[in-house]
Write a protein that holds these residues in place. Structure first.
Motif, PDB file in Angstrom:
ATOM      1  N   VAL A   1      12.713  22.590   1.722  1.00 21.09           N
ATOM      2  CA  VAL A   1      13.312  21.268   1.838  1.00 21.09           C
ATOM      3  C   VAL A   1      12.159  20.277   1.919  1.00 21.09           C
ATOM      4  O   VAL A   1      11.218  20.459   2.695  1.00 21.09           O
ATOM      5  N   PHE A   2      12.194  19.249   1.068  1.00 22.69           N
ATOM      6  CA  PHE A   2      11.160  18.221   1.061  1.00 22.69           C
ATOM      7  C   PHE A   2      11.678  17.010   1.847  1.00 22.69           C
ATOM      8  O   PHE A   2      12.588  16.306   1.387  1.00 22.69           O
ATOM      9  N   LYS A   3      11.130  16.779   3.016  1.00 23.41           N
ATOM     10  CA  LYS A   3      11.490  15.628   3.839  1.00 23.41           C
ATOM     11  C   LYS A   3      10.539  14.479   3.499  1.00 23.41           C
ATOM     12  O   LYS A   3       9.318  14.633   3.577  1.00 23.41           O
ATOM     13  N   THR A   4      11.102  13.344   3.124  1.00 21.21           N
ATOM     14  CA  THR A   4      10.271  12.220   2.694  1.00 21.21           C
ATOM     15  C   THR A   4       9.960  11.279   3.850  1.00 21.21           C
ATOM     16  O   THR A   4      10.730  11.162   4.803  1.00 21.21           O
ATOM     17  N   LYS A   5       8.818  10.604   3.722  1.00 20.80           N
ATOM     18  CA  LYS A   5       8.410   9.597   4.693  1.00 20.80           C
ATOM     19  C   LYS A   5       8.918   8.224   4.239  1.00 20.80           C
ATOM     20  O   LYS A   5       9.527   8.090   3.168  1.00 20.80           O
ATOM     21  N   GLU A   6       8.667   7.204   5.059  1.00 23.13           N
ATOM     22  CA  GLU A   6       9.288   5.901   4.832  1.00 23.13           C
ATOM     23  C   GLU A   6       8.954   5.301   3.473  1.00 23.13           C
ATOM     24  O   GLU A   6       9.740   4.542   2.909  1.00 23.13           O
ATOM     25  N   ARG A   7       7.798   5.587   2.923  1.00 26.34           N
ATOM     26  CA  ARG A   7       7.374   4.975   1.659  1.00 26.34           C
ATOM     27  C   ARG A   7       8.130   5.511   0.459  1.00 26.34           C
ATOM     28  O   ARG A   7       8.029   4.965  -0.638  1.00 26.34           O
ATOM     29  N   LEU A   8       8.869   6.586   0.651  1.00 22.47           N
ATOM     30  CA  LEU A   8       9.513   7.258  -0.492  1.00 22.47           C
ATOM     31  C   LEU A   8      10.971   7.568  -0.177  1.00 22.47           C
ATOM     32  O   LEU A   8      11.271   8.243   0.816  1.00 22.47           O
ATOM     33  N   LYS A   9      11.878   7.087  -1.025  1.00 24.10           N
ATOM     34  CA  LYS A   9      13.299   7.418  -0.892  1.00 24.10           C
ATOM     35  C   LYS A   9      13.542   8.814  -1.451  1.00 24.10           C
ATOM     36  O   LYS A   9      13.039   9.167  -2.527  1.00 24.10           O
ATOM     37  N   SER A  10      14.325   9.606  -0.736  1.00 25.30           N
ATOM     38  CA  SER A  10      14.550  10.987  -1.166  1.00 25.30           C
ATOM     39  C   SER A  10      15.240  11.047  -2.532  1.00 25.30           C
ATOM     40  O   SER A  10      14.945  11.935  -3.341  1.00 25.30           O
ATOM     41  N   ILE A  11      16.135  10.107  -2.813  1.00 23.53           N
ATOM     42  CA  ILE A  11      16.835  10.157  -4.099  1.00 23.53           C
ATOM     43  C   ILE A  11      15.917   9.773  -5.255  1.00 23.53           C
ATOM     44  O   ILE A  11      16.155  10.189  -6.395  1.00 23.53           O
ATOM     45  N   PHE A  12      14.855   9.006  -4.965  1.00 22.85           N
ATOM     46  CA  PHE A  12      13.864   8.742  -6.016  1.00 22.85           C
ATOM     47  C   PHE A  12      12.981   9.971  -6.215  1.00 22.85           C
ATOM     48  O   PHE A  12      12.631  10.318  -7.352  1.00 22.85           O
ATOM     49  N   LEU A  13      12.618  10.632  -5.116  1.00 23.02           N
ATOM     50  CA  LEU A  13      11.856  11.877  -5.237  1.00 23.02           C
ATOM     51  C   LEU A  13      12.615  12.887  -6.092  1.00 23.02           C
ATOM     52  O   LEU A  13      12.021  13.573  -6.935  1.00 23.02           O
TER      53      LEU A  13
ATOM     54  N   PRO B   1       7.197   3.128  -7.093  1.00 26.65           N
ATOM     55  CA  PRO B   1       7.182   1.689  -6.811  1.00 26.65           C
ATOM     56  C   PRO B   1       6.871   1.461  -5.324  1.00 26.65           C
ATOM     57  O   PRO B   1       7.392   2.182  -4.465  1.00 26.65           O
ATOM     58  N   VAL B   2       6.037   0.492  -5.045  1.00 29.38           N
ATOM     59  CA  VAL B   2       5.745   0.172  -3.652  1.00 29.38           C
ATOM     60  C   VAL B   2       7.008  -0.318  -2.945  1.00 29.38           C
ATOM     61  O   VAL B   2       7.250   0.010  -1.784  1.00 29.38           O
ATOM     62  N   ASP B   3       7.828  -1.061  -3.678  1.00 27.04           N
ATOM     63  CA  ASP B   3       9.086  -1.574  -3.139  1.00 27.04           C
ATOM     64  C   ASP B   3      10.139  -0.466  -3.166  1.00 27.04           C
ATOM     65  O   ASP B   3      10.576  -0.030  -4.238  1.00 27.04           O
ATOM     66  N   VAL B   4      10.581  -0.016  -1.996  1.00 24.26           N
ATOM     67  CA  VAL B   4      11.555   1.077  -1.954  1.00 24.26           C
ATOM     68  C   VAL B   4      12.907   0.631  -2.526  1.00 24.26           C
ATOM     69  O   VAL B   4      13.707   1.479  -2.948  1.00 24.26           O
TER      70      VAL B   4
ATOM     71  N   PHE C   1      12.724  -6.652 -10.836  1.00 26.83           N
ATOM     72  CA  PHE C   1      11.620  -5.958 -10.168  1.00 26.83           C
ATOM     73  C   PHE C   1      10.345  -6.102 -10.992  1.00 26.83           C
ATOM     74  O   PHE C   1      10.322  -5.782 -12.185  1.00 26.83           O
ATOM     75  N   ASP C   2       9.289  -6.571 -10.365  1.00 25.11           N
ATOM     76  CA  ASP C   2       7.998  -6.665 -11.040  1.00 25.11           C
ATOM     77  C   ASP C   2       6.848  -6.346 -10.094  1.00 25.11           C
ATOM     78  O   ASP C   2       5.701  -6.700 -10.337  1.00 25.11           O
ATOM     79  N   GLY C   3       7.167  -5.646  -8.997  1.00 27.30           N
ATOM     80  CA  GLY C   3       6.140  -5.283  -8.026  1.00 27.30           C
ATOM     81  C   GLY C   3       5.251  -4.158  -8.508  1.00 27.30           C
ATOM     82  O   GLY C   3       5.476  -3.543  -9.561  1.00 27.30           O
ATOM     83  N   GLU C   4       4.237  -3.860  -7.717  1.00 29.75           N
ATOM     84  CA  GLU C   4       3.252  -2.844  -8.079  1.00 29.75           C
ATOM     85  C   GLU C   4       3.796  -1.429  -7.873  1.00 29.75           C
ATOM     86  O   GLU C   4       4.697  -1.200  -7.069  1.00 29.75           O
ATOM     87  N   TRP C   5       3.215  -0.507  -8.629  1.00 29.76           N
ATOM     88  CA  TRP C   5       3.421   0.918  -8.419  1.00 29.76           C
ATOM     89  C   TRP C   5       2.112   1.501  -7.909  1.00 29.76           C
ATOM     90  O   TRP C   5       1.029   1.001  -8.235  1.00 29.76           O
ATOM     91  N   GLU C   6       2.195   2.581  -7.156  1.00 29.14           N
ATOM     92  CA  GLU C   6       0.997   3.235  -6.646  1.00 29.14           C
ATOM     93  C   GLU C   6       1.074   4.745  -6.892  1.00 29.14           C
ATOM     94  O   GLU C   6       2.162   5.323  -6.969  1.00 29.14           O
ATOM     95  N   THR C   7      -0.078   5.343  -7.034  1.00 27.50           N
ATOM     96  CA  THR C   7      -0.153   6.797  -7.164  1.00 27.50           C
ATOM     97  C   THR C   7      -0.275   7.407  -5.775  1.00 27.50           C
ATOM     98  O   THR C   7      -1.132   6.993  -4.982  1.00 27.50           O
ATOM     99  N   VAL C   8       0.592   8.373  -5.489  1.00 27.34           N
ATOM    100  CA  VAL C   8       0.583   9.007  -4.163  1.00 27.34           C
ATOM    101  C   VAL C   8       0.382  10.506  -4.315  1.00 27.34           C
ATOM    102  O   VAL C   8       0.770  11.109  -5.323  1.00 27.34           O
ATOM    103  N   ALA C   9      -0.207  11.095  -3.301  1.00 27.74           N
ATOM    104  CA  ALA C   9      -0.346  12.544  -3.232  1.00 27.74           C
ATOM    105  C   ALA C   9       0.845  13.116  -2.462  1.00 27.74           C
ATOM    106  O   ALA C   9       1.429  12.437  -1.609  1.00 27.74           O
TER     107      ALA C   9
END
Length: 399
Positions: free
Chosen positions: A299-311, A349-352, A196-204
């Protein structure tokens, strides 16, 4: 009733030794830092939180009794019957609250005495009118002794169990420290996984998470908390070590469960406490029936850009702990509001697929630690059974 072997001698502790205790140390004679650790009843068997000067230590050691290496120290007040095998390091102990039996070593092996104390039901005295182990209680305690050589063999076998359990404890703590370091490095992007060498992004928070909780008009009455029912009712008290303990959980009816689909939870949902001790985090485990939330839990429901287990891993790290600490600083009100969460930002990571891979690595570490802890619990149970058998003569060892 235990029937001891015929060749074991029936004695009382006063037949093999006498009670010793150190000279009392007063609070004004101790320091927060110093040369000689001082153990009060509250710190007995743990790290000392007070010290005395070497001068005072040497003075009292010459004038008053002091344990020798291998002596068995016993707490006579507070949590009665706590026992330590003295390792000989220079330290001092609170007077009559910590005692030891100066024994005739031609009659008893000190380590055998240690295991006798460790298995003896001193705690049966708690809750009675007896608030401490007075000297006469200790000295009049019955003990059955096998021949000295057999005592030594028994003590050696039990000591091997202790060594193995201590080694497991040390390994578990080491693995936890490694896991904690890996968590911080991986969720921050400071350490990258191979491939893995893709970009990371800061999200709110609001960009990638939708928080839901039980609202006031849904308030449950005491009578609606069931011991069995259609749906689990998950509250903050059910959080345990990053997951949900289902053993003593409450239940609600199907009607209550269906009242609000927003707080119906399923495996791998991320839960966070918003009342009391705010910011406790749990990942919902595999569950065999429907589940909903009690008050005090998001309960925090995640959107497609974020995997719940990573959250979940983000929320278990210092990234979220530091955010909660800032919110709680100087406040007597312990409540996490949805409006506060919008200010929470973190990197992903941008790559889920990388999010998934990081979570899997950390999960594998958790599973290894859990396996070691299970082995430790199992070994402690085996040791207890061995103590019961060997100290009563139900099982005899060859000597």
């Amino acid at each position: 009733m235990v029937t001891y072997p015929e060749d074991w001698k029936a004695l009382q502790l006063k037949d093999i030794g006498n009670i010793q205790m150190c000279r009392r140390i007063f609070q004004y004679q101790t320091k927060k830092n110093g040369q000689i650790p001082f153990y009060k009843i509250g710190t007995f068997g743990r790290n000392a939180d007070a010290y005395i000067s070497r001068e005072l230590f040497e003075q009292f050691r010459k004038m008053y009794p002091y344990p020798s290496k291998g002596d068995v120290l016993l707490s006579a007040a507070g949590t009665v019957g706590k026992v330590v095998l003295f390792d000989g390091r220079e330290s001092y102990f609170q007077d009559s609250n910590i005692v030891w039996l100066k024994v005739d070593e031609s009659k008893i092996d000190k380590r055998f005495l240690y295991y006798f104390y460790k298995s003896f039901p001193w705690k049966a005295l708690e809750g009675t009118t007896i608030r401490r182990l007075y000297n006469n209680i200790i000295l009049n305690t019955d003990i059955f002794l096998p021949p000295l050589l057999e005592q030594q063999v028994i003590a050696s076998v039990l000591s091997d169990f202790d060594v193995h359990i201590d080694n497991l404890t040390e390994l578990i703590e080491k693995k936890k420290a490694i896991r904690a370091g890996a968590l911080e490095d991986l969720v921050s992007g400071n350490t990258r996984l191979g491939g893995f060498d893709g970009e990371w992004e800061t999200v709110a928070f609001n960009d990638v998470i939708t928080p839901k909780a039980r609202i006031g008009w849904q308030g449950l009455k005491k009578g609606e908390y069931l011991k069995r029912g259609y749906s689990y009712l998950i509250g903050g008290t059910d959080f345990q070590r990053g997951t949900i303990n289902l053993n003593d959980i409450s239940y609600v009816t199907k009607g209550r469960y269906e009242m609000d689909s927003n707080i119906q939870v399923e495996q791998d949902d991320v839960l966070v406490t918003k009342d009391g001790t705010i910011g406790k985090v749990a990942l919902v485990p595999e569950i065999s029936k429907p589940a909903t939330l009690n008050s005090g839990v998001f309960v925090f429901k995640t959107k497609e850009r974020l995997k719940s287990i990573f959250l979940f891993r983000i929320l278990m790290s210092s990234v979220f702990r530091d955010f909660i600490a800032i919110l709680s600083a100087g406040s007597t009100i312990k409540h996490l509001y949805q409006k506060d969460l919008k200010n929470f930002e973190f990197k992903i990571p941008v790559d889920v697929a990388e999010q998934q891979a990081i979570a899997q690595v950390l999960t594998a570490m958790d599973e290894e630690i859990e396996s070691l802890e299970t082995e430790k619990v199992k070994m402690m149970g085996i040791r207890k059974g061995a103590m019961d058998d060997l100290l009563t003569g139900r099982v005899r060892l060859k000597v």
